[in-house]
Design a protein around this motif. Sequence first.
Motif, PDB file in Angstrom:
ATOM      1  N   GLY A   1       7.294   0.815   5.760  1.00 37.63           N
ATOM      2  CA  GLY A   1       6.799   2.125   5.360  1.00 37.63           C
ATOM      3  C   GLY A   1       7.875   3.193   5.375  1.00 37.63           C
ATOM      4  N   LEU A   2       8.677   3.221   6.414  1.00 41.54           N
ATOM      5  CA  LEU A   2       9.749   4.211   6.503  1.00 41.54           C
ATOM      6  C   LEU A   2      10.828   3.947   5.454  1.00 41.54           C
ATOM      7  CD1 LEU A   2      10.069   4.472  10.400  1.00 41.54           C
ATOM      8  CD2 LEU A   2       9.141   6.194   8.839  1.00 41.54           C
TER       9      LEU A   2
ATOM     10  N   LEU B   1       5.081  -7.376  16.687  1.00 35.02           N
ATOM     11  CA  LEU B   1       6.040  -7.572  15.601  1.00 35.02           C
ATOM     12  C   LEU B   1       5.453  -7.166  14.248  1.00 35.02           C
ATOM     13  CD1 LEU B   1       7.766 -10.988  16.440  1.00 35.02           C
ATOM     14  CD2 LEU B   1       8.685  -8.685  16.725  1.00 35.02           C
ATOM     15  N   GLY B   2       4.176  -7.496  14.019  1.00 41.06           N
ATOM     16  CA  GLY B   2       3.561  -7.161  12.738  1.00 41.06           C
ATOM     17  C   GLY B   2       3.520  -5.673  12.487  1.00 41.06           C
ATOM     18  N   SER B   3       3.151  -4.895  13.515  1.00 43.08           N
ATOM     19  CA  SER B   3       3.114  -3.437  13.373  1.00 43.08           C
ATOM     20  C   SER B   3       4.512  -2.857  13.254  1.00 43.08           C
ATOM     21  CB  SER B   3       2.391  -2.818  14.578  1.00 43.08           C
ATOM     22  OG  SER B   3       1.055  -3.267  14.649  1.00 43.08           O
ATOM     23  N   PHE B   4       5.461  -3.429  13.993  1.00 41.90           N
ATOM     24  CA  PHE B   4       6.852  -2.969  13.923  1.00 41.90           C
ATOM     25  C   PHE B   4       7.390  -3.135  12.500  1.00 41.90           C
ATOM     26  CE2 PHE B   4       9.931  -2.596  17.756  1.00 41.90           C
ATOM     27  CZ  PHE B   4      10.262  -1.321  17.349  1.00 41.90           C
TER      28      PHE B   4
ATOM     29  N   LEU C   1       3.317   8.433   5.839  1.00 44.67           N
ATOM     30  CA  LEU C   1       3.831   8.890   7.131  1.00 44.67           C
ATOM     31  C   LEU C   1       2.807   8.641   8.230  1.00 44.67           C
ATOM     32  CD1 LEU C   1       6.097  10.304   8.698  1.00 44.67           C
ATOM     33  CD2 LEU C   1       4.984  12.493   8.177  1.00 44.67           C
ATOM     34  N   TYR C   2       1.534   8.906   7.923  1.00 47.03           N
ATOM     35  CA  TYR C   2       0.481   8.673   8.927  1.00 47.03           C
ATOM     36  C   TYR C   2       0.401   7.193   9.301  1.00 47.03           C
ATOM     37  CZ  TYR C   2      -4.057   8.629  11.215  1.00 47.03           C
ATOM     38  OH  TYR C   2      -5.055   8.456  12.134  1.00 47.03           O
TER      39      TYR C   2
ATOM     40  N   LEU D   1       0.826  -1.199   0.000  1.00 48.89           N
ATOM     41  CA  LEU D   1       0.000   0.000   0.000  1.00 48.89           C
ATOM     42  C   LEU D   1       0.867   1.258   0.000  1.00 48.89           C
ATOM     43  CD1 LEU D   1      -2.859   1.216   0.172  1.00 48.89           C
ATOM     44  CD2 LEU D   1      -2.634   1.177   2.666  1.00 48.89           C
ATOM     45  N   PHE D   2       2.059   1.183   0.600  1.00 56.14           N
ATOM     46  CA  PHE D   2       2.947   2.340   0.625  1.00 56.14           C
ATOM     47  C   PHE D   2       3.337   2.762  -0.797  1.00 56.14           C
ATOM     48  CE2 PHE D   2       3.812   0.033   4.640  1.00 56.14           C
ATOM     49  CZ  PHE D   2       3.399   1.012   5.538  1.00 56.14           C
TER      50      PHE D   2
END
Length: 368
Positions: free
Chosen positions: A295-296, A286-289, A89-90, A71-72
């Motif tokens: 994304g970054l 871990l998934g969100s990390f 970024l959001y 998606l990024f």
Amino acid sequence: MRKSEHKLTFMQTLIMISSTLIGAGVLTLPRSAAETGSPSGWLMILLQGVIFIIIVLLFLPFLQKNSEKTLFKLNNIVAGTFIGFLLNLYICLYFIGIVCYQARILGEVVGFFLLKNTPMAVVVFIFLAVAIYHVGGGVYSIAKVYAYIFPITLIIFMMLLMFSFRLFQFDFIRPVFEGGYQSFFSLFPKTLLYFSGFEIIFYLVPFMRDPKQAKKAVAFGIGTSTVFYSITLFIVIGCMTVAEAKTVTWPTISLIHALEVPGIFIERFDLFLQLTWTAQQFTCMLGSFKGAHIGLTEIFHLKNKNNAWLLTAMLVATFFITMYPKDLNDVFYYGTLLGYAFLIVIAIPIFVWLLSWVQKKFGRSQLQ
């Protein structure tokens, strides 16, 4: 994504989604639901699960059609460089916020029940550092961690809840749907955060062996977590009553702590819950990390060899943000705000999909 990256099977994807959904809610959901004063929160959770399955099925065909891109990348292609940057970024800040919330809850529980004499900062830093190590290993290595821990978690949790059922009284969960629609709408904002986690599909589709199975994996993942949360809430409220669950910080632990099974020479059943939940809570973040990391990396256009400084920066940033709330009340308030942020996050792929559809109508789409 590296060419040598292993692809995820349907079951690995399902487990990653379910395991990312099941975390702090195991311990705090009964308290949040009891604040509405209705014993029918378990029915509301089932209804919410259906709602979120419908929402995710709306935008998943768009991600499946462009399965080679996260998606990024799609945000940058469809919305343009500037707006895509803001959207990405959001999402990254949201993922980091989820990691910090999960890590702080983990630190609070471990510090209070298991390591009372260890400073919370030490506990939090160790878990974040180990999480960063796994994030650097890639999506497939994270999926293997999920695959080892999640089945054990489900088995032990369900066994403990089954033992607790001997304390269950049906009168404690009556009347059904007390409060009607008002009860549902008052519960909805309190439980939003417990459904966050399936948004990792934003970046998982390109890593799947068969992206066509993404819809089924997400639907079953949300469904599994919804049923698990509903059963947990049903049994905890049925054993403790709404009034008691409202006054206890960790109702599930309190229930298991009071559990006594004749003929079994084990005094502390809550230790099984605490140890298993600690491992599950660790995998939950871990998934969100990894989502924040991907994304970054996209935002700063980094290559794999340049990611060491990014991982270090993420570790430092998440540690200080995690330790910022003064007490548990601030943490719960922070979690409520993240729940509202979660609604915006799941609206982003729908917005990008609609924008792409409009562009195709005018012949300006850059997607196939």
